[in-house]
Design a protein around this motif. Sequence first.
Motif, PDB file in Angstrom:
ATOM      1  N   PRO A 187      58.615 -42.574 182.929  1.00  0.00           N
ATOM      2  CA  PRO A 187      59.406 -42.986 183.947  1.00  0.00           C
ATOM      3  C   PRO A 187      59.716 -44.721 183.810  1.00  0.00           C
ATOM      4  CG  PRO A 187      57.340 -42.340 184.837  1.00  0.00           C
ATOM      5  CD  PRO A 187      57.344 -41.826 183.502  1.00  0.00           C
ATOM      6  N   SER A 188      58.578 -45.318 183.221  1.00  0.00           N
ATOM      7  CA  SER A 188      58.594 -46.688 183.091  1.00  0.00           C
ATOM      8  C   SER A 188      59.189 -47.301 181.884  1.00  0.00           C
ATOM      9  CB  SER A 188      57.377 -47.503 183.335  1.00  0.00           C
ATOM     10  OG  SER A 188      56.361 -46.931 182.538  1.00  0.00           O
ATOM     11  N   LEU A 189      59.879 -46.475 181.069  1.00  0.00           N
ATOM     12  CA  LEU A 189      60.647 -46.659 179.976  1.00  0.00           C
ATOM     13  C   LEU A 189      61.541 -48.050 180.049  1.00  0.00           C
ATOM     14  CD1 LEU A 189      61.814 -46.215 176.964  1.00  0.00           C
ATOM     15  CD2 LEU A 189      63.356 -44.965 178.160  1.00  0.00           C
ATOM     16  N   PRO A 190      61.085 -48.873 179.164  1.00  0.00           N
ATOM     17  CA  PRO A 190      61.976 -50.180 178.853  1.00  0.00           C
ATOM     18  C   PRO A 190      63.365 -49.816 178.281  1.00  0.00           C
ATOM     19  CG  PRO A 190      59.916 -50.633 178.048  1.00  0.00           C
ATOM     20  CD  PRO A 190      59.910 -48.965 178.368  1.00  0.00           C
ATOM     21  N   LEU A 191      64.370 -50.315 178.722  1.00  0.00           N
ATOM     22  CA  LEU A 191      65.610 -50.151 178.212  1.00  0.00           C
ATOM     23  C   LEU A 191      65.538 -50.596 176.470  1.00  0.00           C
ATOM     24  CD1 LEU A 191      68.516 -49.019 178.248  1.00  0.00           C
ATOM     25  CD2 LEU A 191      69.233 -51.174 179.075  1.00  0.00           C
ATOM     26  N   ALA A 192      64.882 -51.676 176.210  1.00  0.00           N
ATOM     27  CA  ALA A 192      64.911 -52.049 175.113  1.00  0.00           C
ATOM     28  C   ALA A 192      64.480 -51.200 174.007  1.00  0.00           C
ATOM     29  CB  ALA A 192      64.088 -53.408 174.810  1.00  0.00           C
ATOM     30  N   LEU A 193      63.428 -50.149 174.191  1.00  0.00           N
ATOM     31  CA  LEU A 193      62.824 -49.486 173.504  1.00  0.00           C
ATOM     32  C   LEU A 193      63.687 -48.361 173.102  1.00  0.00           C
ATOM     33  CD1 LEU A 193      58.932 -49.107 174.644  1.00  0.00           C
ATOM     34  CD2 LEU A 193      59.939 -50.456 172.655  1.00  0.00           C
ATOM     35  N   LEU A 194      64.450 -47.695 174.098  1.00  0.00           N
ATOM     36  CA  LEU A 194      65.193 -46.828 173.949  1.00  0.00           C
ATOM     37  C   LEU A 194      66.577 -47.187 172.953  1.00  0.00           C
ATOM     38  CD1 LEU A 194      66.475 -44.172 174.660  1.00  0.00           C
ATOM     39  CD2 LEU A 194      67.621 -44.950 176.613  1.00  0.00           C
ATOM     40  N   ARG A 195      67.061 -48.312 173.302  1.00  0.00           N
ATOM     41  CA  ARG A 195      67.971 -48.841 172.342  1.00  0.00           C
ATOM     42  C   ARG A 195      67.533 -49.126 170.992  1.00  0.00           C
ATOM     43  NH1 ARG A 195      70.864 -53.325 176.466  1.00  0.00           N
ATOM     44  NH2 ARG A 195      72.097 -51.744 177.631  1.00  0.00           N
ATOM     45  N   GLN A 196      66.381 -49.447 170.844  1.00  0.00           N
ATOM     46  CA  GLN A 196      65.661 -49.657 169.168  1.00  0.00           C
ATOM     47  C   GLN A 196      65.769 -48.222 168.856  1.00  0.00           C
ATOM     48  OE1 GLN A 196      61.575 -50.721 169.034  1.00  0.00           O
ATOM     49  NE2 GLN A 196      62.037 -52.119 167.610  1.00  0.00           N
ATOM     50  N   GLN A 197      65.113 -47.233 169.434  1.00  0.00           N
ATOM     51  CA  GLN A 197      65.178 -45.811 169.006  1.00  0.00           C
ATOM     52  C   GLN A 197      66.494 -45.335 168.394  1.00  0.00           C
ATOM     53  OE1 GLN A 197      62.170 -44.385 168.242  1.00  0.00           O
ATOM     54  NE2 GLN A 197      63.185 -42.114 167.658  1.00  0.00           N
ATOM     55  N   ASP A 198      67.385 -45.562 169.582  1.00  0.00           N
ATOM     56  CA  ASP A 198      68.838 -45.186 169.288  1.00  0.00           C
ATOM     57  C   ASP A 198      69.460 -45.611 167.864  1.00  0.00           C
ATOM     58  OD1 ASP A 198      68.773 -43.250 171.093  1.00  0.00           O
ATOM     59  OD2 ASP A 198      69.893 -44.353 172.551  1.00  0.00           O
ATOM     60  N   ARG A 199      69.094 -47.086 167.672  1.00  0.00           N
ATOM     61  CA  ARG A 199      69.586 -47.456 166.492  1.00  0.00           C
ATOM     62  C   ARG A 199      68.967 -46.946 165.129  1.00  0.00           C
ATOM     63  NH1 ARG A 199      69.702 -52.406 169.684  1.00  0.00           N
ATOM     64  NH2 ARG A 199      67.180 -52.682 169.204  1.00  0.00           N
ATOM     65  N   ARG A 200      67.621 -46.648 165.375  1.00  0.00           N
ATOM     66  CA  ARG A 200      67.209 -45.769 164.215  1.00  0.00           C
ATOM     67  C   ARG A 200      67.714 -44.520 163.938  1.00  0.00           C
ATOM     68  NH1 ARG A 200      61.089 -45.154 165.074  1.00  0.00           N
ATOM     69  NH2 ARG A 200      61.196 -44.373 162.864  1.00  0.00           N
ATOM     70  N   LEU A 201      67.973 -43.833 165.257  1.00  0.00           N
ATOM     71  CA  LEU A 201      68.650 -42.411 165.056  1.00  0.00           C
ATOM     72  C   LEU A 201      70.045 -42.536 164.366  1.00  0.00           C
ATOM     73  CD1 LEU A 201      68.279 -39.310 165.592  1.00  0.00           C
ATOM     74  CD2 LEU A 201      69.295 -40.087 168.101  1.00  0.00           C
ATOM     75  N   ILE A 202      70.780 -43.431 164.855  1.00  0.00           N
ATOM     76  CA  ILE A 202      72.188 -43.467 164.424  1.00  0.00           C
ATOM     77  C   ILE A 202      72.282 -44.101 162.967  1.00  0.00           C
ATOM     78  CG2 ILE A 202      74.362 -44.935 164.708  1.00  0.00           C
ATOM     79  CD1 ILE A 202      73.927 -44.977 167.468  1.00  0.00           C
ATOM     80  N   LEU A 203      71.284 -44.676 162.473  1.00  0.00           N
ATOM     81  CA  LEU A 203      71.341 -45.030 161.010  1.00  0.00           C
ATOM     82  C   LEU A 203      70.872 -43.718 160.358  1.00  0.00           C
ATOM     83  CD1 LEU A 203      69.677 -48.612 161.262  1.00  0.00           C
ATOM     84  CD2 LEU A 203      71.994 -48.265 160.615  1.00  0.00           C
ATOM     85  N   TRP A 204      69.904 -43.022 160.856  1.00  0.00           N
ATOM     86  CA  TRP A 204      69.542 -41.899 160.011  1.00  0.00           C
ATOM     87  C   TRP A 204      70.990 -40.943 160.014  1.00  0.00           C
ATOM     88  CZ3 TRP A 204      65.841 -40.127 156.776  1.00  0.00           C
ATOM     89  CH2 TRP A 204      65.561 -38.610 156.666  1.00  0.00           C
ATOM     90  N   CYS A 205      71.494 -40.726 161.250  1.00  0.00           N
ATOM     91  CA  CYS A 205      72.445 -39.668 161.085  1.00  0.00           C
ATOM     92  C   CYS A 205      73.726 -40.276 160.202  1.00  0.00           C
ATOM     93  CB  CYS A 205      72.986 -39.381 162.364  1.00  0.00           C
ATOM     94  SG  CYS A 205      71.582 -38.411 163.284  1.00  0.00           S
ATOM     95  N   GLU A 206      74.007 -41.382 160.203  1.00  0.00           N
ATOM     96  CA  GLU A 206      74.899 -42.056 159.314  1.00  0.00           C
ATOM     97  C   GLU A 206      74.764 -41.682 157.992  1.00  0.00           C
ATOM     98  OE1 GLU A 206      76.900 -45.653 161.621  1.00  0.00           O
ATOM     99  OE2 GLU A 206      75.098 -46.126 160.405  1.00  0.00           O
ATOM    100  N   GLN A 207      73.306 -42.026 157.596  1.00  0.00           N
ATOM    101  CA  GLN A 207      72.858 -41.681 156.011  1.00  0.00           C
ATOM    102  C   GLN A 207      72.788 -40.120 155.711  1.00  0.00           C
ATOM    103  OE1 GLN A 207      69.164 -43.831 155.206  1.00  0.00           O
ATOM    104  NE2 GLN A 207      69.372 -43.231 153.135  1.00  0.00           N
ATOM    105  N   TYR A 208      72.660 -39.491 156.868  1.00  0.00           N
ATOM    106  CA  TYR A 208      72.533 -37.985 156.490  1.00  0.00           C
ATOM    107  C   TYR A 208      73.261 -37.319 157.615  1.00  0.00           C
ATOM    108  CZ  TYR A 208      68.632 -39.531 153.631  1.00  0.00           C
ATOM    109  OH  TYR A 208      67.685 -40.326 152.669  1.00  0.00           O
TER     110      TYR A 208
END
Length: 262
Positions: free
Chosen positions: A16-37
Amino acid sequence: MLEELLNQRKALLDNPSLPLALLRQQDRRLILWCEQYPDALAAQAWTALSEHWSKTLQLELATRLNVTNVVEELLVEGTAQTACWRLAAQFTEAALPGEFPDDAEAQVWVAMAMARRGRANALPAEWQAWLQVQGGGSHTEQSLRALLDALWQSRRDGWRAWFYPMMLNLPDAHHPGMINWLAGNVDSKALVEAMGMSGAERFRPWLQELAVQGDDHSEPAGQALQQSKNEREQIQARIRHWLPRWRLLEGAPWSLFGGYWQ
């Protein structure tokens, strides 16, 4: 790797106290992975995650990366209808699924999606009334209670999805009446949660007292107090901020990068 990325993202959203910056960082990793695969968007890792958010995320990623075969499959997949309507409720440009669903939560997203596109008059009467309540104007306690009773009668399983947007779009003066109505229908922990979601100052002293009692209500009361804080970078506060403003915003707090509205 995909399953690991998805589980990490879920863990962030569950905090519940998730900082938005961490979510955005994780989503960048997820998108890069899905772009590659890109084949990963149709992988079994998604089926292991049964929550609606995972299907919605899968559809959002496939749409964003233009993986059309996955988008087409999800739009016709029966189990993904709620996710499709959910995405359409959050993004004006998202494709609309077909039939009006039976699932209570899905119907909330249908109402939001149709309202976002100026087509609310095609909805059943109770959903038109639900949208009208959120559109401003005056409402009597009697009319609000009648609408709450009607929605509860057939859609009690997904009550949070329609109750919270309705409450948070109304003036604070209506919140005690809605909480009192809710008290007759849900357990005490859910009631404490709703008080926190309201954010009304009149509930704060009672929640603070419950939070320090050390019984079964202490944890939900503490979480409710956290929900009512105005920490815009935290996921719970962003959800509370989004609920009364969903028509004006693209994306939601659980969307990729937390939506496109901050």
